[in-house]
Design a protein around this motif. Structure first.
Motif, PDB file in Angstrom:
ATOM      1  N   ARG A 102      33.976  40.347  39.260  1.00 11.96           N
ATOM      2  CA  ARG A 102      33.108  39.294  39.822  1.00 11.96           C
ATOM      3  C   ARG A 102      31.842  39.135  38.989  1.00 11.96           C
ATOM      4  O   ARG A 102      31.322  38.035  38.841  1.00 11.96           O
ATOM      5  CB  ARG A 102      32.762  39.618  41.269  1.00 11.96           C
ATOM      6  CG  ARG A 102      33.954  39.557  42.209  1.00 11.96           C
ATOM      7  CD  ARG A 102      33.551  39.823  43.648  1.00 11.96           C
ATOM      8  NE  ARG A 102      34.693  39.841  44.536  1.00 11.96           N
ATOM      9  CZ  ARG A 102      35.266  38.765  45.049  1.00 11.96           C
ATOM     10  NH1 ARG A 102      34.768  37.578  44.743  1.00 11.96           N
ATOM     11  NH2 ARG A 102      36.300  38.857  45.852  1.00 11.96           N
ATOM     12  N   GLU A 103      31.318  40.236  38.455  1.00  8.78           N
ATOM     13  CA  GLU A 103      30.115  40.141  37.618  1.00  8.78           C
ATOM     14  C   GLU A 103      30.405  39.385  36.334  1.00  8.78           C
ATOM     15  O   GLU A 103      29.594  38.610  35.848  1.00  8.78           O
ATOM     16  CB  GLU A 103      29.591  41.549  37.311  1.00  8.78           C
ATOM     17  CG  GLU A 103      28.325  41.574  36.464  1.00  8.78           C
ATOM     18  CD  GLU A 103      27.124  40.984  37.182  1.00  8.78           C
ATOM     19  OE1 GLU A 103      26.141  40.639  36.506  1.00  8.78           O
ATOM     20  OE2 GLU A 103      27.183  40.862  38.429  1.00  8.78           O
ATOM     21  N   GLU A 104      31.619  39.605  35.756  1.00 11.41           N
ATOM     22  CA  GLU A 104      31.980  38.879  34.532  1.00 11.41           C
ATOM     23  C   GLU A 104      32.151  37.394  34.792  1.00 11.41           C
ATOM     24  O   GLU A 104      31.879  36.568  33.926  1.00 11.41           O
ATOM     25  CB  GLU A 104      33.272  39.467  33.963  1.00 11.41           C
ATOM     26  CG  GLU A 104      33.107  40.892  33.440  1.00 11.41           C
ATOM     27  CD  GLU A 104      34.438  41.495  33.023  1.00 11.41           C
ATOM     28  OE1 GLU A 104      35.472  40.792  33.183  1.00 11.41           O
ATOM     29  OE2 GLU A 104      34.449  42.630  32.530  1.00 11.41           O
ATOM     30  N   LYS A 105      32.636  37.040  36.011  1.00  8.49           N
ATOM     31  CA  LYS A 105      32.841  35.619  36.323  1.00  8.49           C
ATOM     32  C   LYS A 105      31.555  34.913  36.717  1.00  8.49           C
ATOM     33  O   LYS A 105      31.499  33.685  36.717  1.00  8.49           O
ATOM     34  CB  LYS A 105      33.849  35.487  37.463  1.00  8.49           C
ATOM     35  CG  LYS A 105      35.273  35.851  37.047  1.00  8.49           C
ATOM     36  CD  LYS A 105      36.244  35.585  38.175  1.00  8.49           C
ATOM     37  CE  LYS A 105      37.675  35.847  37.749  1.00  8.49           C
ATOM     38  NZ  LYS A 105      38.644  35.544  38.827  1.00  8.49           N
ATOM     39  N   THR A 106      30.497  35.647  37.051  1.00 10.19           N
ATOM     40  CA  THR A 106      29.227  35.031  37.438  1.00 10.19           C
ATOM     41  C   THR A 106      28.573  34.408  36.213  1.00 10.19           C
ATOM     42  O   THR A 106      28.396  35.078  35.196  1.00 10.19           O
ATOM     43  CB  THR A 106      28.281  36.077  38.047  1.00 10.19           C
ATOM     44  OG1 THR A 106      28.939  36.703  39.161  1.00 10.19           O
ATOM     45  CG2 THR A 106      26.988  35.433  38.498  1.00 10.19           C
ATOM     46  N   PRO A 107      28.227  33.102  36.259  1.00 10.73           N
ATOM     47  CA  PRO A 107      27.607  32.488  35.070  1.00 10.73           C
ATOM     48  C   PRO A 107      26.267  33.119  34.759  1.00 10.73           C
ATOM     49  O   PRO A 107      25.503  33.493  35.642  1.00 10.73           O
ATOM     50  CB  PRO A 107      27.451  31.014  35.494  1.00 10.73           C
ATOM     51  CG  PRO A 107      27.449  31.035  37.000  1.00 10.73           C
ATOM     52  CD  PRO A 107      28.345  32.172  37.388  1.00 10.73           C
ATOM     53  N   ALA A 108      26.009  33.258  33.462  1.00 12.51           N
ATOM     54  CA  ALA A 108      24.747  33.863  33.013  1.00 12.51           C
ATOM     55  C   ALA A 108      23.588  32.912  33.279  1.00 12.51           C
ATOM     56  O   ALA A 108      23.740  31.689  33.225  1.00 12.51           O
ATOM     57  CB  ALA A 108      24.817  34.178  31.532  1.00 12.51           C
ATOM     58  N   PRO A 109      22.407  33.421  33.599  1.00 16.35           N
ATOM     59  CA  PRO A 109      21.253  32.547  33.830  1.00 16.35           C
ATOM     60  C   PRO A 109      20.833  31.862  32.545  1.00 16.35           C
ATOM     61  O   PRO A 109      21.083  32.365  31.439  1.00 16.35           O
ATOM     62  CB  PRO A 109      20.173  33.526  34.319  1.00 16.35           C
ATOM     63  CG  PRO A 109      20.581  34.845  33.770  1.00 16.35           C
ATOM     64  CD  PRO A 109      22.087  34.839  33.744  1.00 16.35           C
ATOM     65  N   PRO A 110      20.225  30.680  32.641  1.00 16.35           N
ATOM     66  CA  PRO A 110      19.812  29.987  31.417  1.00 16.35           C
ATOM     67  C   PRO A 110      18.793  30.808  30.657  1.00 16.35           C
ATOM     68  O   PRO A 110      17.990  31.533  31.239  1.00 16.35           O
ATOM     69  CB  PRO A 110      19.190  28.683  31.957  1.00 16.35           C
ATOM     70  CG  PRO A 110      18.804  28.998  33.372  1.00 16.35           C
ATOM     71  CD  PRO A 110      19.815  29.980  33.860  1.00 16.35           C
ATOM     72  N   PRO A 111      18.841  30.746  29.323  1.00 18.92           N
ATOM     73  CA  PRO A 111      17.893  31.545  28.527  1.00 18.92           C
ATOM     74  C   PRO A 111      16.455  31.112  28.761  1.00 18.92           C
ATOM     75  O   PRO A 111      16.167  29.931  28.929  1.00 18.92           O
ATOM     76  CB  PRO A 111      18.327  31.264  27.079  1.00 18.92           C
ATOM     77  CG  PRO A 111      19.046  29.953  27.154  1.00 18.92           C
ATOM     78  CD  PRO A 111      19.719  29.926  28.493  1.00 18.92           C
TER      79      PRO A 111
END
Length: 419
Positions: A102-111
């Motif tokens: 689930r952590e891998e599927k969570t989109p990363a926050p914008p830089p």
């Protein structure tokens, strides 16, 4: 809706005192876990729940074994007996895998932009500046640009840029002003600091003579050192910093001779046997993880096992875990073991296990093919029928090389629905 096995924070954000308390609680509950696993489990809780964790870890475990994920489950209302049962059957290993997926599927926050921004003063507060050349008042935009230019950080010019600017000043009209600004700006050169002297000097403690260990007083010292160590290699690393050997550095032969002289070599060997047996049982026969848990290299573990005459017992224990892995019928447990390549390779059964699981999945897929339209729905159908997470089923399709063949079968089924 947030899943119970979804992170509320990053593992590195977990307070160290809380992680240490949970690690000690799991050790007392006969399920010691590495620091990273403890932090991954506590990442499933929010910061407001840390006080509940400390309240639980301050007491004694009601039952055993209880790992860090079992502790999280207890905080969510699961009885301790059920959590211990889940810990024994490998339920929390699947929960850890789901949390990572689930952590891998969570989109990363914008830089986050690293460009500094500066607040400008209100336009009506200060009086308008006057341009010295024209004698007219500057506009608000010109004043704001001037303020921003004055307070913005200056870019330092490297030596290569200085050389290029000096070689071609006509090609770069702004180079002259940039180099002048750099010449006016202060340059900070790191100077070589003197080495510490006097009471600030760091020196190694003077080693004692080897004869101190051979005397009667040395027996008590060795017995105290044995109580705080796990095996002879760590004992040697402890003693060699404090004592010299009879011919220079203290060696393992010198240390063992002194232990036999005092009659406490048997005490060390008994403690080493208990530690090895416990480690192999806790790591389920994985030699590599046993060596890591005891702080040994693979060659040191092999020599220690040979010296203690435990080779047959260790191999018998490893064979028992091999049979358990190959004989397990729980699909979720088998799918979870598929992701533990190093463990299967350590036991020497990776190919046998993957071939067996591939045949089983092909049989299960054949029975569920008519109820699916694509690969995702097929994984859901298989998982729902046999009580396994769809994410693990999809991962098994990919790792076992079944994805392409299953897609072709589903496509043919869509074209010819009568079949």
């Amino acid at each position: 809706m947030i899943s119970p096995w979804q992170r509320r924070r990053q593992p590195d954000d977990v307070p160290t005192p809380v992680a240490v308390a949970v690690s000690d609680f799991c050790r007392r509950a006969k399920a010691p876990a590495p620091a990273q696993e403890v932090r991954e489990a506590l990442a499933l809780l929010s910061e407001e729940e840390d006080f509940r964790v400390r309240t639980l870890t301050d007491g004694e475990p009601e039952t055993s074994p209880l790992g860090p994920f079992a502790l999280v489950d207890i905080l969510r209302g699961v009885p301790a007996s059920l959590a211990a049962q889940r810990q024994t059957c490998g339920y929390y290993a699947v929960a850890q895998e789901l949390a990572q997926v689930r952590e891998e599927k969570t989109p990363a926050p914008p830089p986050v932009s690293t460009t500094p921004t500066f607040a400008l003063p209100p336009t009506g507060a200060p009086p308008a500046e006057v341009d010295p050349k024209t004698g007219r008042r500057k506009s608000a935009k010109a004043e704001a640009a001037a303020v921003q230019e004055r307070i913005a950080p200056r870019k330092r010019v490297t030596d290569d840029e200085d050389t290029l600017d000096e070689a071609a000043p006509e090609a770069n009209p702004g180079a002259m002003s940039a180099s002048q600004d750099d010449e006016e700006a202060p340059r900070f050169i790191k100077r070589e600091l003197p080495r510490p002297r006097g009471r600030f000097t760091r020196v190694e403690a003077q080693r004692l003579s080897f004869l101190e260990l051979t005397r009667a007083e040395g027996k008590a010292t060795l017995e105290a050192a044995i109580e705080g160590t796990e095996h002879r290699y760590s004992l040697l690393r402890t003693l060699e910093h404090r004592y010299n050997g009879p011919r220079g550095e203290l060696t393992q032969v010198d240390m063992e001779n002194v232990l036999r002289q005092h009659g406490i070599m048997e005490t060390l060997e008994a403690q080493e046997k208990r530690n090895l047996q416990t480690a192999y049982a806790a790591q389920r026969g994985a030699t590599g993880r046993v060596a890591w848990a005891l702080g040994l290299s693979p060659s040191e573990l092999q020599r220690l096992t040979h010296a203690l005459l435990l080779e047959e017992e260790v191999e018998s224990l490893r064979e028992r875990f091999r049979n358990e892995v190959l004989a397990t019928s729980h699909l979720t447990h088998r799918l979870d073991l598929l992701g533990r390549d190093k463990y299967l390779a350590d036991l020497g059964i990776q190919k046998r296990f993957t071939d067996s699981l591939r045949k089983e999945l092909e049989r299960l897929v054949k029975d569920s093919m008519s109820d699916a339209t694509d690969l995702h729905s097929l994984a859901n159908v298989v998982g729902r029928k046999h009580g396994a997470p769809a994410e693990l089923v999809t991962r098994a399709f990919e790792r076992l090389g079944l994805t392409e063949s299953l897609r072709k079968q589903l496509s043919a089924q869509t074209v010819n629905p009568s079949h």
